[in-house]
Structure formats: structure tokens, C-alpha cells
Design an enzyme around this catalytic site. Structure first.
Site, PDB file in Angstrom:
ATOM      1  N   CYS A   1      13.640  10.425   6.346  1.00 39.23           N
ATOM      2  CA  CYS A   1      13.566   9.930   7.731  1.00 39.23           C
ATOM      3  C   CYS A   1      14.896  10.157   8.437  1.00 39.23           C
ATOM      4  O   CYS A   1      14.940  10.372   9.640  1.00 39.23           O
ATOM      5  CB  CYS A   1      13.181   8.465   7.761  1.00 39.23           C
TER       6      CYS A   1
ATOM      7  N   LYS B   1       0.846  -1.199   0.000  1.00 34.87           N
ATOM      8  CA  LYS B   1       0.000   0.000   0.000  1.00 34.87           C
ATOM      9  C   LYS B   1       0.880   1.248   0.000  1.00 34.87           C
ATOM     10  O   LYS B   1       1.522   1.568   0.999  1.00 34.87           O
ATOM     11  CB  LYS B   1      -0.938   0.059   1.197  1.00 34.87           C
TER      12      LYS B   1
HETATM   13  P1  NAD Z   1       2.289   8.168   8.002  1.00 32.54           P
HETATM   14  O1  NAD Z   1       2.569   7.408   9.231  1.00 32.54           O
HETATM   15  O2  NAD Z   1       1.272   9.243   8.055  1.00 32.54           O
HETATM   16  O3  NAD Z   1       1.812   7.187   6.835  1.00 32.54           O
HETATM   17  C1  NAD Z   1       2.601   6.101   6.393  1.00 32.54           C
HETATM   18  C2  NAD Z   1       1.714   5.088   5.713  1.00 32.54           C
HETATM   19  O4  NAD Z   1       0.831   4.502   6.671  1.00 32.54           O
HETATM   20  C3  NAD Z   1       0.813   5.666   4.626  1.00 32.54           C
HETATM   21  O5  NAD Z   1       0.751   4.747   3.555  1.00 32.54           O
HETATM   22  C4  NAD Z   1      -0.537   5.752   5.317  1.00 32.54           C
HETATM   23  O6  NAD Z   1      -1.646   5.712   4.445  1.00 32.54           O
HETATM   24  C5  NAD Z   1      -0.496   4.528   6.197  1.00 32.54           C
HETATM   25  N1  NAD Z   1      -1.381   4.557   7.372  1.00 32.54           N
HETATM   26  C6  NAD Z   1      -1.900   5.626   8.020  1.00 32.54           C
HETATM   27  N2  NAD Z   1      -2.650   5.220   9.084  1.00 32.54           N
HETATM   28  C7  NAD Z   1      -2.584   3.862   9.101  1.00 32.54           C
HETATM   29  C8  NAD Z   1      -3.120   2.859   9.969  1.00 32.54           C
HETATM   30  N3  NAD Z   1      -3.864   3.180  11.033  1.00 32.54           N
HETATM   31  N4  NAD Z   1      -2.847   1.570   9.705  1.00 32.54           N
HETATM   32  C9  NAD Z   1      -2.057   1.227   8.660  1.00 32.54           C
HETATM   33  N5  NAD Z   1      -1.541   2.122   7.805  1.00 32.54           N
HETATM   34  C10 NAD Z   1      -1.792   3.438   8.022  1.00 32.54           C
HETATM   35  O7  NAD Z   1       3.688   8.741   7.507  1.00 32.54           O
HETATM   36  P2  NAD Z   1       3.977   9.712   6.284  1.00 32.54           P
HETATM   37  O8  NAD Z   1       3.551  11.103   6.628  1.00 32.54           O
HETATM   38  O9  NAD Z   1       3.457   9.112   5.022  1.00 32.54           O
HETATM   39  O10 NAD Z   1       5.586   9.636   6.212  1.00 32.54           O
HETATM   40  C11 NAD Z   1       6.417  10.418   6.967  1.00 32.54           C
HETATM   41  C12 NAD Z   1       6.948   9.661   8.162  1.00 32.54           C
HETATM   42  O11 NAD Z   1       7.595   8.470   7.742  1.00 32.54           O
HETATM   43  C13 NAD Z   1       8.005  10.435   8.937  1.00 32.54           C
HETATM   44  O12 NAD Z   1       7.792  10.275  10.317  1.00 32.54           O
HETATM   45  C14 NAD Z   1       9.302   9.765   8.523  1.00 32.54           C
HETATM   46  O13 NAD Z   1      10.354   9.886   9.430  1.00 32.54           O
HETATM   47  C15 NAD Z   1       8.870   8.351   8.383  1.00 32.54           C
HETATM   48  N6  NAD Z   1       9.809   7.606   7.551  1.00 32.54           N
HETATM   49  C16 NAD Z   1      10.589   6.637   8.128  1.00 32.54           C
HETATM   50  C17 NAD Z   1      11.530   5.947   7.343  1.00 32.54           C
HETATM   51  C18 NAD Z   1      12.394   4.863   7.921  1.00 32.54           C
HETATM   52  O14 NAD Z   1      12.935   4.095   7.146  1.00 32.54           O
HETATM   53  N7  NAD Z   1      12.561   4.765   9.219  1.00 32.54           N
HETATM   54  C19 NAD Z   1      11.644   6.265   5.992  1.00 32.54           C
HETATM   55  C20 NAD Z   1      10.850   7.261   5.462  1.00 32.54           C
HETATM   56  C21 NAD Z   1       9.922   7.925   6.237  1.00 32.54           C
END
Ligand code: NAD
Length: 480
Positions: free
Chosen positions: A265, A159
């Protein structure tokens, strides 16, 4: 944005709508899980060499479509075209890497209990893996899960983020050669992600995203007693010692803070600079930041594009605003750029305190907050002072200091004099609040494998330590 079962994709550089696509409904999800199960069975019939061949073909196809994919990713995500084209190349490289290492990773032979026996540890797939990814590196972060999961023999339902589904949709069309249903994508926002994690046809979740969402995914997985790999946010420190060329360190720092408009990230978000070079560092950072081209991310001369959306930019404005209200000094930036698009000027701050949000929470924007430190020990202590532990950067020429940082900093990756360089062959992930589990490297493959111990005794003989016990002498050995 989701509306009436459709996702509206917006270009962050222009704020104009690009396309609407339907979200995946419950019945389609059931169907996807069923097809994944059938694909999984068919994939069992592929030898490691056959799987590798399919992966290399996928990788070549991606490289052949790099410009096209990068164009789609730039329009929907706002990351500069140059960075997106790199992302496609890294994505392809990840498929190449896992195609190969999976060929020599089916298990191992531990020493058996008795010499004539054979003990085997067989590495087997978990089943169907739900991969949920954010918008900032949509293809790469998908590949870091999908490639090892498939290489390990699993089926995958991916997803993508609701912000950036279009690049993924095009990538899926390039996934030829895999069994039908083995790798599918579903589309939607958090509700679709949650339905996927709760779906009984899913055996494991691999998630990258915010700490807040990661916690929810982890709780759901725990309720289901299902394995969860969680890659979450960070607040990476960047340490500059007094023995380096400050000009180079400042340029590395600005790049590590402003790459993808600070929406990585592992963006560097806290800068601890030896007081002997701090003024020079701030001055060099200011002039480098002010030399950057901000603007149309499709233009290959653009260094910094827009942020993903108004909410993301608002968070940066809130963090910088709070810091300035509490006495931080604005060196440069600190405001929006242009009259359309979610642009924010790269910003340098001094006089920041640990209690400010810009120093304690993930900002996820192009900000360089600089703190003067008296010693390396103080820098390491401050580096470890937040409840994140994803990555860390250090600039020094002194090997002893390199080792002190490598040992002393609690983070999944410590980069020394080469910020943010990921390596498919080495693990990536977070300490503490930055996640659970690792991607990439051998650890990244094992994350998607079950370990089965098979114990074989070729002799069919009664063992002397079985019943009856009362034979007047100690049994020769115990079972456990
Ligand atoms: P997010 O947590 O809002 O969303 C991430 C994904 O989760 C999206 O596809 C979203 O639709 C889905 N999602 C949302 N609610 C959900 C639920 N209840 N159950 C399952 N899936 C759900 O994050 P974002 O704004 O898309 O991305 C930014 C964040 O990601 C930042 O905090 C960043 O640091 C982190 N990030 C981490 C890494 C890593 O490798 N550690 C890499 C890139 C980004």
C-alpha cells in the site's frame, strides 16, 4: 476465485491450483457472531497481565513456525519467501507490543469539577470487531487490527482475502490460550465480507483494502452507525534531493517500488528527483533494476516474485501502456517475464506527466516513473497533488529540507532516508483518500476502545444549584 461456495487458491508463480476451501455460509456467520459474544464475556475475566502472557505465547509460537507460515504464504501469495518470513516476524512483534501497552492503558483521571470529586475515563472494548484484510500482507495487516482489538478486550472475526486464506487458516491454529470463540476467521470473497459488515452481531469494522471497497464498507458502516477504521490505497511520492549519494537513493527507490512486486500500500509510485541528479538517478535505477533476480519466490535468492493475479498484472500493463502511448520513455522493463506465472519486469519510465494513469492512480506494480524537478518546493507541491496521502519518502542529508518535507507533505507517514520502515509503536494510516483512522501505536489501540466518563461525588448532599431557582440570589454554580 469463488465457485459454488468454494475458494480456489492459485499459486501466482505457476498459475496452478493449490487447494479449494469452503466459504463461510450465513448460518456459520450467525454462529460465529454468537460464539464471539460468549468469548468476549469470558475475555473480560482476563487481567491485562494474563492477556499479555497469552499474546507472548502466541508470538513465540508464530516465530517457531515462521518458515512453515512463510512457505504457505509464498505459495498462495507469490511474495518472496524472505519477505514472508519477515512478515511473520513483524506479525509476532505486533502481538508482543499490544500485549504490553494494553497493560497500562485502561484509562486516565481528568481533573474533576470539584476537588473532592473523582473523574475517571475508562477505556472499554467496543464489542465484536470485523477485521477484513487484503492479500498483500495477509498476516501482518490482520495483526495490526486483531492484536490491538483483542488487547482492548474485544472479540474479533477476521476475514482474509479470497486470494490468500491459507496462511491465515494456519495462523488460527496457533492462536492457543484465548477463550473459545474470541477470535475466529471466516472465509470467502467480497460477499462474505459484506455479510460480515452488515451482521447485527458485529459492532465495528476495521478494513484494509482498495479505496473502492473501502468506500462501500464505509457507507454500510455509516448506515449502521457503526465505527469503521479504513486503511486504503496510496500513490506514494519519493523525493530525491541533490545532496545525497544518488546510488543509495536509487537503490532505496527501486526497493520501495519493487518490494512485493510493487504490491505494497505504501509502494513508492511517483519519483520527483532534483534535475541536477536526475540523469544519474535514472541510470543508477536502471542498472539496479536490471541486476535483480526475478523468479521462483520460494528460492531465497529471488528478489522479485510474481504479481498476485492476471488482473493485477493487466492493470500495470495498462498504466505503462498508456504512459508510453502518450510519450513517456521506457528506460527498462515494460514487459512480462517468463512463460508462466503472473510476472512483470521491474520497469523504469521517464517523460511521464501528471495526467497519466501511472502518475495519478494506484498502479500496484513494480514501476519507477521519474520526474525531474527544479526545486524542493515543486517536489512537495507535486507530492501533494493526488487525492491520496498514505506515505511519502524523502532522500536528503539537509536537516532543514527534512523538516520542510515532514511539515509540507500531507501523508500519514513520511520516511526520510529509510523507506517503508513501519514501527509498531507509531501510528500508521492515511490522509485524504487513503483512509480514515490509524493503526499501530497508541492510536491503534484507541481505535478499538470506547471512552466512558465516570463522575463520582462521594458526598450524598443536595446541590445548591438545584431547584427551586427563585431564592433571590444567583446559584453558586451551573451544572453545565
Ligand atoms: P480489495 O478492496 O479488493 O479487498 C480487500 C478485502 O475486502 C478482501 O478481503 C475482500 O474480500 C474484501 N471485500 C471485497 N468487497 C467487499 C465488500 N463489499 N464488503 C466487505 N469486504 C469486501 O483489496 P485487495 O485487492 O485485496 O488489496 C489491495 C488494496 O489494498 C490496494 O488498494 C492497497 O493499497 C490496499 N492496501 C492498503 C493498506 C493500508 O494499510 N492502507 C495495506 C495493504 C493494502
Amino acid at each position: 476465485m469463488t465457485q459454488n461456495g468454494r475458494l480456489s487458491i492459485v499459486n501466482p508463480a505457476t498459475e496452478e491450483g493449490i487447494e479449494e476451501i469452503p466459504t463461510t455460509g450465513r448460518e456459520e456467520l450467525d454462529d460465529a457472531a454468537e460464539r464471539a459474544r460468549r468469548g468476549f464475556e469470558e475475555w473480560r475475566g482476563f487481567a491485562g497481565l494474563d492477556r499479555a502472557e497469552v499474546f507472548h505465547e502466541i508470538s513465540a509460537r508464530m516465530r517457531g513456525h515462521a518458515d512453515e507460515l512463510a512457505g504457505i504464504m509464498t505459495r498462495e501469495g507469490g511474495k518472496p519467501f524472505i519477505e514472508n518470513r519477515d512478515e511473520v516476524t513483524w506479525t509476532a512483534a505486533c502481538f508482543d507490543y499490544y500485549g504490553e501497552i494494553a497493560r497500562d492503558s485502561i484509562g486516565y483521571l481528568p481533573a474533576p469539577i470539584e476537588p473532592q470529586q473523582l473523574a475517571m475515563v475508562m477505556k472499554e472494548p467496543v464489542g465484536t470487531v470485523a477485521c477484513i484484510v487484503p492479500w498483500n500482507y495477509p498476516l501482518l495487516l490482520a495483526a495490526w487490527k486483531v492484536a490491538p482489538a483483542l488487547a482492548a478486550g474485544n472479540a474479533v472475526i477476521l476475514k482474509p482475502s479470497e486470494e490468500t486464506p491459507l496462511g491465515t487458516r494456519r495462523m488460527m491454529e496457533l492462536m492457543e490460550g484465548l477463550p473459545e470463540g474470541l477470535f475466529q476467521a471466516v472465509y470467502g470473497a467480497g460477499d462474505v465480507g459484506e455479510a460480515l459488515v452488515r451482521h447485527p452481531g458485529v459492532d465495528m469494522v476495521a478494513f484494509t483494502g482498495s479505496q473502492e471497497t473501502g468506500r462501500k464498507v464505509g457507507v454500510t458502516a455509516a448506515e449502521r452507525l457503526m465505527r469503521a477504521n479504513l486503511e486504503l490505497g496510496g500513490k506514494d511520492p519519493f523525493i530525491v534531493c541533490d545532496d545525497v549519494d544518488v546510488e543509495v537513493a536509487a537503490q532505496g527507490a527501486v526497493w520501495a517500488a519493487c518490494l512485493n512486486a510493487g504490491q505494497v500500500c505504501t509502494s513508492s509510485e511517483r519519483f520527483y528527483v532534483d534535475k541536477k541528479v536526475a540523469d544519474d538517478f535514472v541510470e543508477a535505477s536502471k542498472s539496479f533494476v536490471e541486476s535483480l533476480n526475478i523468479g521462483d519466490p520460494m528460492d531465497q535468492r529471488t528478489d522479485v516474485g510474481p504479481m498476485i493475479n492476471a488482473k493485477g498484472r493487466q492493470k500495470v500493463e495498462d498504466h505503462v501502456g498508456q504512459a508510453l502511448d502518450r510519450g513517456a520513455k521506457l528506460v527498462t522493463g515494460g514487459e512480462r517475464f517468463g512463460d508462466r506465472g503472473f510476472f512483470y519486469k521491474p520497469t523504469v519510465l521517464t517523460g511521464v506527466e501528471p495526467s497519466m494513469r501511472v502518475m495519478s492512480e494506484e498502479t500496484f506494480g513494480p514501476v519507477v516513473p521519474v520526474v525531474e524537478v527544479d526545486s524542493l518546493d515543486q517536489a512537495i507541491e507535486l507530492a501533494n497533488s493526488v487525492p491520496f496521502g498514505l506515505g511519502a519518502n524523502v532522500y536528503t542529508k539537509d536537516f532543514e529540507k527534512m523538516l520542510r518535507c515532514a511539515r509540507g507533505i500531507r501523508a500519514g507517514t513520511v520516511w526520510i532516508n529509510d523507506p517503508l520502515t513501519d514501527n509498531d509503536a507509531a501510528p500508521f494510516g492515511g490522509y485524504g483518500g487513503s483512509g480514515i483512522g490509524r493503526e499501530l501505536g497508541r492510536e491503534g489501540l484507541e481505535a478499538f476502545q470506547e471512552s466512558k466518563h465516570v463522575h463520582i461525588d462521594p458526598r450524598v448532599e443536595k446541590k445548591e444549584w438545584w431547584y427551586p431557582y427563585g431564592k433571590g440570589e444567583e446559584p453558586g454554580r451551573r451544572v453545565m
